[in-house]
Design an enzyme around this catalytic site. Structure first.
Site, short mmCIF file in Angstrom:
data_model
loop_
_atom_site.label_atom_id
_atom_site.label_comp_id
_atom_site.label_asym_id
_atom_site.label_seq_id
_atom_site.Cartn_x
_atom_site.Cartn_y
_atom_site.Cartn_z
N SER A 85 41.72 47.64 39.44
CA SER A 85 41.68 46.42 40.24
C SER A 85 42.92 46.39 41.14
O SER A 85 43.91 47.08 40.87
CB SER A 85 41.68 45.19 39.33
OG SER A 85 41.91 43.99 40.06
N TYR A 114 44.83 40.63 32.01
CA TYR A 114 44.00 41.52 32.82
C TYR A 114 44.88 42.46 33.64
O TYR A 114 44.64 43.68 33.69
CB TYR A 114 43.12 40.67 33.73
CG TYR A 114 42.11 41.42 34.56
CD1 TYR A 114 41.09 42.15 33.96
CD2 TYR A 114 42.16 41.37 35.95
CE1 TYR A 114 40.15 42.82 34.74
CE2 TYR A 114 41.22 42.03 36.72
CZ TYR A 114 40.21 42.76 36.11
OH TYR A 114 39.29 43.42 36.88
#
Length: 262
Positions: free
Chosen positions: A140, A153
């Site tokens: 990401s 995350y």
């Protein structure tokens, strides 16, 4: 160059979003596909959407509780050795650090980092013995820079970069390739499925997610990057922040502190 034609590709998190789009697009290139996720009905739907469903196998898998070697053996029993492994399964987060339990952090790390590492370690020895293979890891933009509401995350995605950059340095002579993909906001269900500080489901589509790049365009860019053996690939307009951080970190820090990331 990694030519997909005739390859056997195993995709995790293949029941929706980026994983589904990558599966459908790859199916048009004459590949054999093994699709994994927890939801069998959704995997069957994706299988039916592929160009040649006879070349697509469904392998249900819960990456929060699995045996990596047994999973690899089951995947290879479908069409033979895995040429390309796409580690796409994962879960996002929508909670402040002070509101997030340690159980939630462990859950995120288990799925987003440890499961990916375990599958890779199970598959790569075979690739090495056969003289090559390709591992694709869906990271990401927050794997390169942290943002609010993503502490766990971002930590898991940062960990992926450290692990796979080191693995690449160890295995390049064996022709095992690694592509780390850093998407920005992609129009998928990732925000709905994200977990909150107490482990509950976020259960809503964030505005930024709804306005993101469509999954099909993202998948096309990922496969194009894999084809040219890109080591790291940025997808989406948010990639600009990665480059900007390199040259103006203080500016990016100030922007991120004020950013609307839901």
């Amino acid at each position: 160059m990694t030519d997909l034609a005739g390859k056997t590709i195993w995709i995790t998190g293949a029941s929706s979003g980026i994983g589904e789009a990558m599966a459908v697009l790859a199916s048009r290139q004459g590949v054999k596909l093994v699709l994994s996720a927890r939801r069998v009905d959704e995997l069957e739907r994706v299988r039916a959407a592929c160009a040649d469903p006879a070349k697509v196998a469904v392998l249900p898998l819960d990456l929060t509780q699995f045996d990596a070697e047994a999973a690899r053996a089951a995947a290879e029993a479908c069409f033979g050795p895995i040429d390309v492994l796409v580690n796409n399964a994962g879960i996002s987060q929508r909670s402040l650090m002070l509101d997030t339990s340690m159980d939630v952090y462990r859950r995120i790390m288990e799925l987003d980092f440890f499961a990916t590492v375990a599958l890779t370690k199970a598959v790569v020895p075979g690739m090495r013995a056969r003289g090559g293979g390709h591992v694709v890891v869906i990271s990401s933009v927050v794997g390169k820079m942290g943002t609010p509401l993503r502490t766990g995350y971002a930590a898991a995605k940062h960990a992926l970069h450290g692990f796979f950059e080191s693995a690449r340095a160890e295995l390049w002579r064996d022709q095992v390739r690694f592509t780390l993909v850093c998407p920005g906001f992609i129009r998928t269900e990732v925000s709905r499925n994200a977990i909150t500080g107490d482990g509950g489901r976020h259960d809503r589509m964030d505005d930024a997610q709804a306005k993101g790049m469509d999954a099909q365009t993202c998948a096309a860019r990922i496969w194009a990057g894999v084809a040219r053996n890109a080591e790291e690939l940025y997808v989406g307009r948010e990639q600009a922040a990665i480059y900007l951080k390199r040259w103006a970190p203080a500016l990016v820090s100030a922007l991120v502190k004020r950013a609307k990331v839901t």
